[in-house]
Write an enzyme that holds these catalytic residues in place. Structure first.
Site, mmCIF file in Angstrom:
data_model
loop_
_atom_site.group_PDB
_atom_site.id
_atom_site.type_symbol
_atom_site.label_atom_id
_atom_site.label_comp_id
_atom_site.label_asym_id
_atom_site.label_seq_id
_atom_site.Cartn_x
_atom_site.Cartn_y
_atom_site.Cartn_z
ATOM 1 N N ASN A 78 0.807 -1.220 0.000
ATOM 2 C CA ASN A 78 0.000 0.000 0.000
ATOM 3 C C ASN A 78 0.848 1.282 0.000
ATOM 4 O O ASN A 78 0.392 2.323 -0.474
ATOM 5 C CB ASN A 78 -0.924 -0.034 1.237
ATOM 6 C CG ASN A 78 -1.507 1.316 1.549
ATOM 7 O OD1 ASN A 78 -2.477 1.742 0.937
ATOM 8 N ND2 ASN A 78 -0.910 2.030 2.511
ATOM 9 N N TYR A 144 3.691 9.555 -10.984
ATOM 10 C CA TYR A 144 2.663 8.833 -10.223
ATOM 11 C C TYR A 144 1.797 7.967 -11.137
ATOM 12 O O TYR A 144 1.653 6.760 -10.892
ATOM 13 C CB TYR A 144 1.790 9.831 -9.453
ATOM 14 C CG TYR A 144 0.795 9.168 -8.516
ATOM 15 C CD1 TYR A 144 1.184 8.666 -7.281
ATOM 16 C CD2 TYR A 144 -0.546 9.041 -8.870
ATOM 17 C CE1 TYR A 144 0.284 8.058 -6.419
ATOM 18 C CE2 TYR A 144 -1.459 8.439 -8.016
ATOM 19 C CZ TYR A 144 -1.038 7.950 -6.793
ATOM 20 O OH TYR A 144 -1.937 7.342 -5.951
ATOM 21 N N LYS A 148 1.607 3.863 -11.300
ATOM 22 C CA LYS A 148 0.376 3.153 -10.922
ATOM 23 C C LYS A 148 -0.094 2.246 -12.064
ATOM 24 O O LYS A 148 -0.678 1.187 -11.821
ATOM 25 C CB LYS A 148 -0.704 4.141 -10.488
ATOM 26 C CG LYS A 148 -0.365 4.825 -9.154
ATOM 27 C CD LYS A 148 -0.227 3.804 -8.022
ATOM 28 C CE LYS A 148 0.012 4.417 -6.668
ATOM 29 N NZ LYS A 148 0.094 3.422 -5.592
#
Ligand SMILES: NC(=O)c1ccc[n+]([C@@H]2O[C@H](COP(=O)([O-])OP(=O)(O)OC[C@H]3O[C@@H](n4cnc5c(N)ncnc54)[C@H](O)[C@@H]3O)[C@@H](O)[C@H]2O)c1
Length: 257
Positions: A78, A144, A148
């Site tokens: 996470n 980012y 992802k």
């Protein structure tokens, strides 16, 4: 014996809620975070939890955490960071830091846990936290969004390589969550209200929405789900065409409707 889980980045935000729900579900919980105070604070609030202070990007530190806690049945990757800046002005150091934490970290932690599970002749499950930014790039989000998207593909890669050894690997792609790293964005009341109104489900997501999805993917109820990315976003990524203009006559919609 209680099933065990390690949640990375569980000191705050979504990870802390995953740890909390896992503990409520009877798991023994490893709260791994590089922020020692945050890791200890989450662990102390749970019945059967241990703080593990390590960076997910440091293979030696991750091995040390696994030595201390034991090999978990479940790993939730996470921990993540974001650095906002247009690509043209994006510093390399920020780019590398985001790639390291968001993509290399899940590889290092996943590899370490999978190696141990296989060596111990055990099965297990891994959930990687991606983002809807891995499907639809976020403006000025630098590395980012690419990282992802990488997490979604890393999930499939792990699933095909480790599935035959009894390790299932899936991903959750959260939408706009009213917690953690979204706090500075959602602090603006107008941004907050507009984002909520433009979400088909008419609300922002919560850390609890993500924790429920992640823990379902880890559970035996999801035994035949492997290599999957579960989008938990109230429908936001499906609205891509909703903002495009259309002549009303095409749809037989009367003017003003
Ligand atoms: N909040 C959102 O709206 C949202 C949306 C989509 C995806 N996500 C993803 O959810 C995950 C959790 O995000 P959050 O919003 O709870 O953020 P957060 O900043 O509240 O929590 C991240 C935690 O990870 C820890 N961390 C950072 N780097 C680490 C490292 N190298 N090793 C160990 N721990 C580290 C931090 O100390 C922090 O406790 C991230 O992967 C994020 O990309 C969040």
């Amino acid at each position: 014996m209680a099933r065990s889980i390690i949640v990375t980045g569980a000191g705050t935000g979504i990870g802390a809620e995953i740890a909390r729900q896992a503990a409520a579900g009877g798991y023994r919980v490893g709260v791994l975070d590089l922020d020692e105070a945050a890791a200890r604070s989450t662990a102390q609030s749970l019945p059967d939890a241990e703080a593990l202070v390590a960076s997910t990007t440091d293979a030696q530190a991750v091995d040390g955490a696994l030595d201390a806690f034991g090999t978990p049945d479940v790993l939730v990757n996470n921990a993540g960071i974001v650095r906002f800046r247009p690509l043209l002005e994006h510093p390399e150091a920020d780019w590398r830091a985001v790639v390291d934490v968001n993509l290399t970290g899940p590889f290092i932690c996943g590899r370490a846990v999978a190696r141990r599970l296989i060596a111990e002749g055990r099965t297990g499950s891994i959930v990687n936290i991606s983002s809807i930014n891995g499907i639809a790039p976020g403006p000025n989000s630098g590395a980012y969004s690419p990282t992802k998207a990488g997490v979604i593909q890393l999930t499939r890669q792990m699933a095909i390589e480790w599935g035959p050894q009894g390790i299932r690997v899936n991903s959750v792609a959260p939408g706009i969550i009213d917690d953690g790293m979204s706090a500075p964005v959602l602090a603006d009341p107008e941004v907050r209200a507009t984002r909520s109104a433009r979400t088909p489900s008419q609300r922002l997501g919560t850390a609890a929405d993500i924790a429920q999805a992640a823990l379902w993917l880890c559970s035996d109820d999801a035994d035949y789900v492997n290599g999957h990315t579960l989008v938990v976003d109230g429908g936001v990524v499906s609205t891509v065409l909703a903002g495009m203009p259309r002549p009303a006559s095409i749809d037989g919609v009367a003017a003003g409707n």
